[in-house]
Design a protein around this motif. Structure first.
Motif, PDB file in Angstrom:
ATOM      1  N   ALA A  23       6.547   6.597 -24.102  1.00 14.90           N
ATOM      2  CA  ALA A  23       6.373   7.005 -25.493  1.00 14.90           C
ATOM      3  C   ALA A  23       5.249   6.196 -26.131  1.00 14.90           C
ATOM      4  O   ALA A  23       4.402   6.734 -26.845  1.00 14.90           O
ATOM      5  CB  ALA A  23       7.670   6.825 -26.269  1.00 14.90           C
ATOM      6  N   ALA A  24       5.241   4.883 -25.859  1.00 18.21           N
ATOM      7  CA  ALA A  24       4.203   4.028 -26.427  1.00 18.21           C
ATOM      8  C   ALA A  24       2.830   4.471 -25.921  1.00 18.21           C
ATOM      9  O   ALA A  24       1.880   4.585 -26.694  1.00 18.21           O
ATOM     10  CB  ALA A  24       4.461   2.574 -26.062  1.00 18.21           C
ATOM     11  N   LYS A  25       2.743   4.753 -24.639  1.00 16.34           N
ATOM     12  CA  LYS A  25       1.454   5.190 -24.074  1.00 16.34           C
ATOM     13  C   LYS A  25       1.034   6.527 -24.664  1.00 16.34           C
ATOM     14  O   LYS A  25      -0.144   6.750 -24.936  1.00 16.34           O
ATOM     15  CB  LYS A  25       1.568   5.319 -22.550  1.00 16.34           C
ATOM     16  N   SER A  26       2.009   7.430 -24.853  1.00 16.78           N
ATOM     17  CA  SER A  26       1.649   8.748 -25.377  1.00 16.78           C
ATOM     18  C   SER A  26       1.120   8.650 -26.805  1.00 16.78           C
ATOM     19  O   SER A  26       0.466   9.560 -27.288  1.00 16.78           O
ATOM     20  CB  SER A  26       2.860   9.684 -25.339  1.00 16.78           C
ATOM     21  N   LEU A  27       1.414   7.531 -27.468  1.00 12.24           N
ATOM     22  CA  LEU A  27       0.888   7.330 -28.823  1.00 12.24           C
ATOM     23  C   LEU A  27      -0.451   6.592 -28.797  1.00 12.24           C
ATOM     24  O   LEU A  27      -0.969   6.201 -29.830  1.00 12.24           O
ATOM     25  CB  LEU A  27       1.886   6.530 -29.661  1.00 12.24           C
ATOM     26  N   GLY A  28      -0.982   6.394 -27.597  1.00  7.13           N
ATOM     27  CA  GLY A  28      -2.299   5.775 -27.489  1.00  7.13           C
ATOM     28  C   GLY A  28      -2.261   4.262 -27.351  1.00  7.13           C
ATOM     29  O   GLY A  28      -3.289   3.604 -27.482  1.00  7.13           O
ATOM     30  N   MET A  29      -1.078   3.706 -27.113  1.00  6.68           N
ATOM     31  CA  MET A  29      -1.018   2.253 -26.952  1.00  6.68           C
ATOM     32  C   MET A  29      -1.460   1.870 -25.552  1.00  6.68           C
ATOM     33  O   MET A  29      -1.136   2.553 -24.577  1.00  6.68           O
ATOM     34  CB  MET A  29       0.404   1.749 -27.177  1.00  6.68           C
ATOM     35  N   ARG A  30      -2.153   0.751 -25.465  1.00  7.79           N
ATOM     36  CA  ARG A  30      -2.483   0.226 -24.157  1.00  7.79           C
ATOM     37  C   ARG A  30      -1.305  -0.594 -23.655  1.00  7.79           C
ATOM     38  O   ARG A  30      -0.419  -0.968 -24.427  1.00  7.79           O
ATOM     39  CB  ARG A  30      -3.747  -0.626 -24.252  1.00  7.79           C
ATOM     40  N   PHE A  31      -1.333  -0.901 -22.350  1.00  9.11           N
ATOM     41  CA  PHE A  31      -0.200  -1.574 -21.724  1.00  9.11           C
ATOM     42  C   PHE A  31       0.195  -2.850 -22.481  1.00  9.11           C
ATOM     43  O   PHE A  31       1.356  -3.079 -22.805  1.00  9.11           O
ATOM     44  CB  PHE A  31      -0.539  -1.906 -20.269  1.00  9.11           C
TER      45      PHE A  31
END
Lengths: 266, 258
Positions: B126-134
């Motif tokens: 979910a975090a990645k799908s919001l554009g967050m990097r690792f």
């Protein structure tokens, strides 16, 4: 013949949003996508239906590179997704590039995946603040607007575990919308919900479609597909079996597998 | 002949207060370093790149697989022999701190790894799908959730650390145990002074127990509800789990918050 990003940027001027070309995806020996093409126009609502295990969710996850692909190419507004070409070879893109691409695509998960340590409002403002670096006051105002839009403004300060499934999913949609995405992907957004909660979520999705959001929706809700979709894709066993307008698929399906599937589900 | 008056004499002496202070700060610093080392080790261990995960495995294998006492001795006596240029840097303090930190890092890495893997994989997605990097997703989404799983064993580790510092007595660090040994053997009051040392260990671990409780309660997402229930109970019920339930509306004070 190499496809340069700059060459394909012409797509921005056209109404092309997503273009997937002969996508192949394997999990070990299992081929889940076997040469799938997909074309989504701006403001179009494309609904993907099909039996479970047909590869529809995987296709959706490939569009924002939550899954890597084994061959083929996916473009969003003409930009290659997840990969770039170096000396004719395709290599995976840098993390920052992928993250930036994902920040423009909303994704709604079957299991909501809200952040349980944050309130509904905090869930919505998290990414705009920390990814887009927007001011908290401005984002909060917009987030409250979005929560109102999905009918949950009074739940802004409630933690996810105190919300029903339908409410959680609507917060998740607001969270995705807070990034001002140009494309929304819905992965069986209502499949994990109790039947009586499905309607509220579908209502929000319907409203989004009416507002002209470009959407790719994987769903088992045939009523929604028929009413809202501009284009229906029926997938089975890793390939697209048939596609067309809702009337073509639901009323005049040509393929036997399509008819069998619809016969079972309707 | 056991001399209680000697115990009384030394109980609140500057000597033991100072020793307790050394025990405390060595524990706090070593535990903090251990958590930081453990965090990096656990992230390396979870990496899909073997050149990161294997060194982390190796590290944990070494430090969990050999006695801390031996590690302290090697660091204090062995390292200066192998690297003479390091002699000015190896003091009893630095040797003890480094040994405790490195050792604790190995244990913490396993605890933190368990915490991170306990967080549903959908959270990272979910975090990645919001554009967050690792790194951002780790910091803002995964680690805060992992913390709830990490904190209780971390508390145990620190309790252990307070007592484990006594091992530094072998290289002559004047923490509680060594202080008791040295001053006790001089005047044949070793048992009296060990009792005093024990008293201080108990004070430190008990205080920490309270702090740990407080932290864990604060992290409990249902703490408001539970606080209301607690406030309705009498003291005996709170302490022993049985007793008359108070009927007063003491709970309302708590529920009014927020």
């Amino acid at each position: 013949m190499s496809i340069e990003k700059s060459v394909d940027n012409g797509a921005v001027l056209t109404d092309e949003m997503v273009r997937a070309e002969s996508i192949v995806k394997r999990f070990g020996h299992l081929t889940v996508l076997d040469g799938v093409d997909l074309f989504v126009k701006r403001k179009q609502v494309v609904v993907i239906i099909g039996p479970s295990g047909s590869g529809k969710t995987t296709l959706l996850r490939c569009i924002n590179h939550l899954e890597k692909i084994d061959s083929g190419r996916i473009f969003i507004e003409g930009q290659l997704v997840g990969y770039r070409e170096v000396n004719g070879r395709v290599v995976e893109d840098k993390e920052a590039t992928i993250a930036h691409m994902r920040s423009q695509i909303g994704f709604v998960f079957q299991r909501f995946n809200l952040f349980p340590h944050l309130t509904a409002l905090e869930n919505v403002i998290e990414a705009p603040i920390h990814v887009l670096h927007q001011s908290k006051a401005e984002v909060t105002e917009r987030a409250m607007e979005l929560l109102r839009k999905v009918g949950l403004s009074e739940k802004a300060h409630v933690y996810p575990h105190k919300l029903s499934g339908g409410q959680q999913q609507r917060v998740a949609i607001a969270r995705a919308l807070a990034m001002n995405p140009k494309l929304m992907l819905f992965d069986e957004a209502t499949s994990a919900l109790d039947p009586e909660l499905v309607g509220d979520v579908l209502k929000v999705m319907r409203q989004l479609a009416e507002e002209g959001m470009t959407m790719v929706v994987v769903t088992h809700e045939m009523g929604f597909a028929r009413d809202v979709a501009d284009h229906i894709i029926f997938m089975d066993k890793a390939v697209i079996v048939e596609q067309g307008t809702p009337e073509q698929i639901f009323d005049h399906a040509e393929n036997e597998r399509t008819r069998t599937f619809l016969g079972m589900i309707l | 002949m056991f001399h209680w008056d000697v115990v009384g004499h030394y109980l609140f002496s500057g000597l033991f207060l100072g020793a307790a202070w050394i025990t405390l700060w060595i524990s706090v610093v070593a535990q903090t370093c251990g958590v930081i080392i453990g965090l990096f080790l656990s992230l390396m261990r979870l990496s899909r790149f073997p050149f990161l995960s294997w060194p982390a495995r190796f590290y944990v294998w070494i430090f969990r697989g050999s006695p801390l006492l031996v590690q302290i001795l090697i660091l204090y006596f062995g390292i200066p022999e192998i690297f003479p240029s390091l002699v000015p840097y190896i003091t009893v303090y630095s040797a003890a701190l480094i040994a405790f930190s490195l050792n604790e890092g190995a244990y913490m890495s396993e605890i933190i790894r368990a915490g991170i893997t306990s967080v549903d994989a959908g959270q990272m997605e979910a975090a990645k799908s919001l554009g967050m990097r690792f790194s951002l997703a780790m910091r803002r989404i995964v680690l805060p959730q992992a913390a709830r799983v990490i904190i209780p064993p971390l508390g145990n580790e620190f309790n252990n650390m307070l007592k484990t510092t006594s091992l530094a007595s072998v290289i002559g660090l004047f923490e509680l145990t060594y202080t008791a040994q040295v001053y006790g053997s001089q005047s044949f009051i070793i048992f009296e002074l060990l009792i005093v040392a024990t008293f201080y260990y108990l004070i430190l671990t008990t205080l920490w127990g309270y702090i740990q409780n407080w932290i864990e309660n604060r992290m409990d997402p249902d703490r408001e509800t539970k606080a209301e229930l607690q406030a309705k109970k009498g003291w005996s019920e709170r302490m022993f789990g049985f007793g008359p339930t108070r009927t007063s509306d003491a709970g309302t004070l708590v529920s009014r918050g927020r």
